[in-house]
Write a protein that holds these residues in place. Structure first.
Motif, PDB file in Angstrom:
ATOM      1  N   SER A   1      57.398  71.443   5.497  1.00 55.67           N
ATOM      2  CA  SER A   1      56.655  72.556   6.088  1.00 55.67           C
ATOM      3  C   SER A   1      56.541  72.356   7.593  1.00 55.67           C
ATOM      4  CB  SER A   1      55.261  72.666   5.460  1.00 55.67           C
ATOM      5  OG  SER A   1      54.489  71.511   5.732  1.00 55.67           O
ATOM      6  N   ASN A   2      56.461  73.457   8.342  1.00 51.77           N
ATOM      7  CA  ASN A   2      56.361  73.314   9.794  1.00 51.77           C
ATOM      8  C   ASN A   2      54.930  72.951  10.199  1.00 51.77           C
ATOM      9  OD1 ASN A   2      54.796  75.759  10.776  1.00 51.77           O
ATOM     10  ND2 ASN A   2      56.429  76.801   9.632  1.00 51.77           N
ATOM     11  N   THR A   3      54.782  72.480  11.402  1.00 53.65           N
ATOM     12  CA  THR A   3      53.501  71.927  11.845  1.00 53.65           C
ATOM     13  C   THR A   3      52.378  72.949  11.901  1.00 53.65           C
ATOM     14  OG1 THR A   3      54.190  72.231  14.145  1.00 53.65           O
ATOM     15  CG2 THR A   3      54.552  70.064  13.170  1.00 53.65           C
ATOM     16  N   ASN A   4      52.721  74.225  12.012  1.00 53.25           N
ATOM     17  CA  ASN A   4      51.705  75.273  12.103  1.00 53.25           C
ATOM     18  C   ASN A   4      51.418  75.958  10.769  1.00 53.25           C
ATOM     19  OD1 ASN A   4      51.416  75.004  14.954  1.00 53.25           O
ATOM     20  ND2 ASN A   4      53.327  76.139  15.216  1.00 53.25           N
ATOM     21  N   CYS A   5      51.970  75.428   9.716  1.00 55.31           N
ATOM     22  CA  CYS A   5      51.819  76.047   8.406  1.00 55.31           C
ATOM     23  C   CYS A   5      50.436  75.754   7.800  1.00 55.31           C
ATOM     24  CB  CYS A   5      52.908  75.527   7.463  1.00 55.31           C
ATOM     25  SG  CYS A   5      52.918  76.311   5.846  1.00 55.31           S
ATOM     26  N   ASN A   6      49.936  76.696   7.017  1.00 55.70           N
ATOM     27  CA  ASN A   6      48.680  76.524   6.290  1.00 55.70           C
ATOM     28  C   ASN A   6      49.000  76.421   4.801  1.00 55.70           C
ATOM     29  OD1 ASN A   6      46.203  77.335   8.301  1.00 55.70           O
ATOM     30  ND2 ASN A   6      48.077  78.450   8.798  1.00 55.70           N
ATOM     31  N   ILE A   7      48.653  75.295   4.192  1.00 59.60           N
ATOM     32  CA  ILE A   7      48.958  75.089   2.779  1.00 59.60           C
ATOM     33  C   ILE A   7      47.676  75.172   1.960  1.00 59.60           C
ATOM     34  CG2 ILE A   7      49.778  73.415   1.067  1.00 59.60           C
ATOM     35  CD1 ILE A   7      51.812  72.482   3.139  1.00 59.60           C
ATOM     36  N   PHE A   8      47.744  75.970   0.898  1.00 55.59           N
ATOM     37  CA  PHE A   8      46.608  76.147   0.002  1.00 55.59           C
ATOM     38  C   PHE A   8      47.025  75.729  -1.409  1.00 55.59           C
ATOM     39  CE2 PHE A   8      46.485  79.379   3.342  1.00 55.59           C
ATOM     40  CZ  PHE A   8      45.247  79.114   3.928  1.00 55.59           C
ATOM     41  N   LEU A   9      46.356  74.730  -1.940  1.00 57.52           N
ATOM     42  CA  LEU A   9      46.625  74.277  -3.300  1.00 57.52           C
ATOM     43  C   LEU A   9      45.811  75.122  -4.275  1.00 57.52           C
ATOM     44  CD1 LEU A   9      46.639  70.436  -2.747  1.00 57.52           C
ATOM     45  CD2 LEU A   9      48.466  71.693  -3.881  1.00 57.52           C
ATOM     46  N   LEU A  10      46.421  75.472  -5.396  1.00 58.10           N
ATOM     47  CA  LEU A  10      45.769  76.396  -6.310  1.00 58.10           C
ATOM     48  C   LEU A  10      46.033  76.036  -7.766  1.00 58.10           C
ATOM     49  CD1 LEU A  10      44.250  79.112  -6.783  1.00 58.10           C
ATOM     50  CD2 LEU A  10      46.480  80.247  -6.569  1.00 58.10           C
ATOM     51  N   GLY A  11      44.987  76.159  -8.577  1.00 58.81           N
ATOM     52  CA  GLY A  11      45.140  75.995 -10.018  1.00 58.81           C
ATOM     53  C   GLY A  11      44.143  75.012 -10.594  1.00 58.81           C
ATOM     54  N   PRO A  12      43.858  75.113 -11.891  1.00 53.20           N
ATOM     55  CA  PRO A  12      42.869  74.223 -12.518  1.00 53.20           C
ATOM     56  C   PRO A  12      43.265  72.754 -12.529  1.00 53.20           C
ATOM     57  CG  PRO A  12      43.996  75.572 -14.161  1.00 53.20           C
ATOM     58  CD  PRO A  12      44.386  76.121 -12.826  1.00 53.20           C
ATOM     59  N   SER A  13      44.547  72.447 -12.282  1.00 54.74           N
ATOM     60  CA  SER A  13      44.985  71.049 -12.222  1.00 54.74           C
ATOM     61  C   SER A  13      44.607  70.381 -10.900  1.00 54.74           C
ATOM     62  CB  SER A  13      46.506  70.958 -12.401  1.00 54.74           C
ATOM     63  OG  SER A  13      46.931  71.521 -13.613  1.00 54.74           O
ATOM     64  N   CYS A  14      44.206  71.167  -9.907  1.00 55.45           N
ATOM     65  CA  CYS A  14      43.934  70.616  -8.578  1.00 55.45           C
ATOM     66  C   CYS A  14      42.799  69.599  -8.587  1.00 55.45           C
ATOM     67  CB  CYS A  14      43.587  71.735  -7.601  1.00 55.45           C
ATOM     68  SG  CYS A  14      44.988  72.741  -7.116  1.00 55.45           S
ATOM     69  N   ILE A  15      42.964  68.556  -7.796  1.00 55.62           N
ATOM     70  CA  ILE A  15      41.937  67.538  -7.612  1.00 55.62           C
ATOM     71  C   ILE A  15      41.071  67.970  -6.434  1.00 55.62           C
ATOM     72  CG2 ILE A  15      41.494  65.112  -7.083  1.00 55.62           C
ATOM     73  CD1 ILE A  15      44.350  64.560  -8.250  1.00 55.62           C
ATOM     74  N   LEU A  16      39.810  68.235  -6.716  1.00 56.40           N
ATOM     75  CA  LEU A  16      38.892  68.740  -5.701  1.00 56.40           C
ATOM     76  C   LEU A  16      38.109  67.588  -5.073  1.00 56.40           C
ATOM     77  CD1 LEU A  16      37.740  71.813  -7.771  1.00 56.40           C
ATOM     78  CD2 LEU A  16      38.952  71.957  -5.593  1.00 56.40           C
ATOM     79  N   HIS A  17      38.732  66.977  -4.115  1.00 55.07           N
ATOM     80  CA  HIS A  17      38.084  65.886  -3.382  1.00 55.07           C
ATOM     81  C   HIS A  17      38.448  66.047  -1.908  1.00 55.07           C
ATOM     82  CE1 HIS A  17      37.362  61.815  -1.818  1.00 55.07           C
ATOM     83  NE2 HIS A  17      36.504  61.698  -2.811  1.00 55.07           N
ATOM     84  N   PRO A  18      37.498  65.845  -0.998  1.00 53.34           N
ATOM     85  CA  PRO A  18      37.781  66.045   0.435  1.00 53.34           C
ATOM     86  C   PRO A  18      39.024  65.316   0.939  1.00 53.34           C
ATOM     87  CG  PRO A  18      35.432  65.727   0.091  1.00 53.34           C
ATOM     88  CD  PRO A  18      36.090  65.459  -1.229  1.00 53.34           C
ATOM     89  N   ASP A  19      39.365  64.186   0.337  1.00 53.64           N
ATOM     90  CA  ASP A  19      40.515  63.420   0.813  1.00 53.64           C
ATOM     91  C   ASP A  19      41.834  64.156   0.634  1.00 53.64           C
ATOM     92  OD1 ASP A  19      38.748  61.456   1.462  1.00 53.64           O
ATOM     93  OD2 ASP A  19      39.665  59.877   0.264  1.00 53.64           O
ATOM     94  N   ILE A  20      41.891  65.154  -0.244  1.00 55.44           N
ATOM     95  CA  ILE A  20      43.135  65.887  -0.440  1.00 55.44           C
ATOM     96  C   ILE A  20      43.538  66.610   0.842  1.00 55.44           C
ATOM     97  CG2 ILE A  20      42.194  68.089  -1.222  1.00 55.44           C
ATOM     98  CD1 ILE A  20      45.135  66.295  -2.914  1.00 55.44           C
ATOM     99  N   LYS A  21      42.551  66.875   1.695  1.00 51.86           N
ATOM    100  CA  LYS A  21      42.837  67.603   2.933  1.00 51.86           C
ATOM    101  C   LYS A  21      43.337  66.697   4.063  1.00 51.86           C
ATOM    102  CE  LYS A  21      40.184  71.161   3.947  1.00 51.86           C
ATOM    103  NZ  LYS A  21      38.981  71.988   4.229  1.00 51.86           N
ATOM    104  N   VAL A  22      43.473  65.399   3.785  1.00 51.50           N
ATOM    105  CA  VAL A  22      44.077  64.519   4.782  1.00 51.50           C
ATOM    106  C   VAL A  22      45.593  64.652   4.748  1.00 51.50           C
ATOM    107  CG1 VAL A  22      42.176  62.887   4.560  1.00 51.50           C
ATOM    108  CG2 VAL A  22      44.306  62.440   3.342  1.00 51.50           C
ATOM    109  N   PHE A  23      46.113  65.247   3.677  1.00 45.78           N
ATOM    110  CA  PHE A  23      47.553  65.400   3.584  1.00 45.78           C
ATOM    111  C   PHE A  23      48.022  66.542   4.470  1.00 45.78           C
ATOM    112  CE2 PHE A  23      46.319  63.200  -0.275  1.00 45.78           C
ATOM    113  CZ  PHE A  23      47.235  62.153  -0.293  1.00 45.78           C
TER     114      PHE A  23
END
Length: 229
Positions: free
Chosen positions: A167-189
């Motif tokens: 993905s390019n540096t200006n891209c916004n990625i949104f993870l979606l679905g019940p399998s997602c791990i909801l922890h603040p650390d996921i946003k370090v990626f």
């Protein structure tokens, strides 16, 4: 930095088989009930599982990764306070983006985007046909995207790392679905701006029974809260 969320969370939080009260699996999902009543799920996309809780983890074993995904989903999704319940189309103004790529067939979002005349491109491994764009073109579109809606399945099947890297540096990625791990650390990626998932009431056996019967998101979502970070 570790670029694989499953490996990242495994190193940070470990895996305690004794904390699992029940492991169930069906045609579409695996579900884990912890001793404290917390529930986690992970989609399997029809993959056959042994149904056994591993005593020793092999991070390259896809079944172990699915179980770890559901385990972290159960362990971590209850650890924060959510601001409220809102789905991704309510929380994000997608009209601001020019090149939206959807990795995974989110039928409700496809419908809403069409109703709002929001242009987008969809890739789905299970449905490599119209109206989906052939998978061989996926990385070309990913590199040009300014917004990517990415299925939580990518976390366990190891496609997450490749997609983020391309993905390019200006891209916004949104993870979606019940399998997602909801922890603040996921946003370090890299480029991950938001995660939209589900939380269940503790000890809600309806979720596990639905999974055992072979049903998926559409059927157990009625027992969940749609939350996001």
């Amino acid at each position: 930095m570790i670029s694989d969320p499953i490996i990242y969370f495994y190193h940070k939080f470990g895996f305690d088989p004794s904390s699992i009260k029940e492991l169930v699996h069906g045609a579409k999902y695996v579900g884990i009930l912890l001793q404290n009543g917390q529930i986690g799920v992970c989609v399997t996309i029809g993959r056959q599982l042994s149904g056994e809780i591993p005593k020793e983890i092999n991070l390259n074993n896809i079944e172990h990764r699915i179980i770890l995904n559901a385990y972290f989903n159960a362990k971590l999704n209850y650890s924060i306070e959510y601001k409220g319940e809102m789905d991704i189309c309510e929380a994000v103004d997608f009209k601001q983006f020019q090149n939206i790529v959807m990795v995974g067939n989110f039928k409700s979002i496809v419908k809403r985007f069409k109703q709002s005349d929001i242009p987008f491109t969809v890739f789905d491994k299970e449905e490599d046909d119209l109206p989906f764009t052939p998978m061989k073109k996926q990385l070309d579109y990913i590199k040009k995207a300014d917004a990517i809606i990415l299925t939580g399945t990518s976390i366990y099947n190891a496609t997450f790392e490749e997609l983020l890297r391309n993905s390019n540096t200006n891209c916004n990625i949104f993870l979606l679905g019940p399998s997602c791990i909801l922890h603040p650390d996921i946003k370090v990626f890299r480029n991950v701006k938001g995660v939209f998932g589900s939380v269940f009431e503790r000890n809600d056996n309806r979720v596990l029974e639905t999974i055992k019967l072979g049903f998926g998101t559409k059927h157990f979502s009625q027992f969940s809260r749609k939350v996001y970070i």
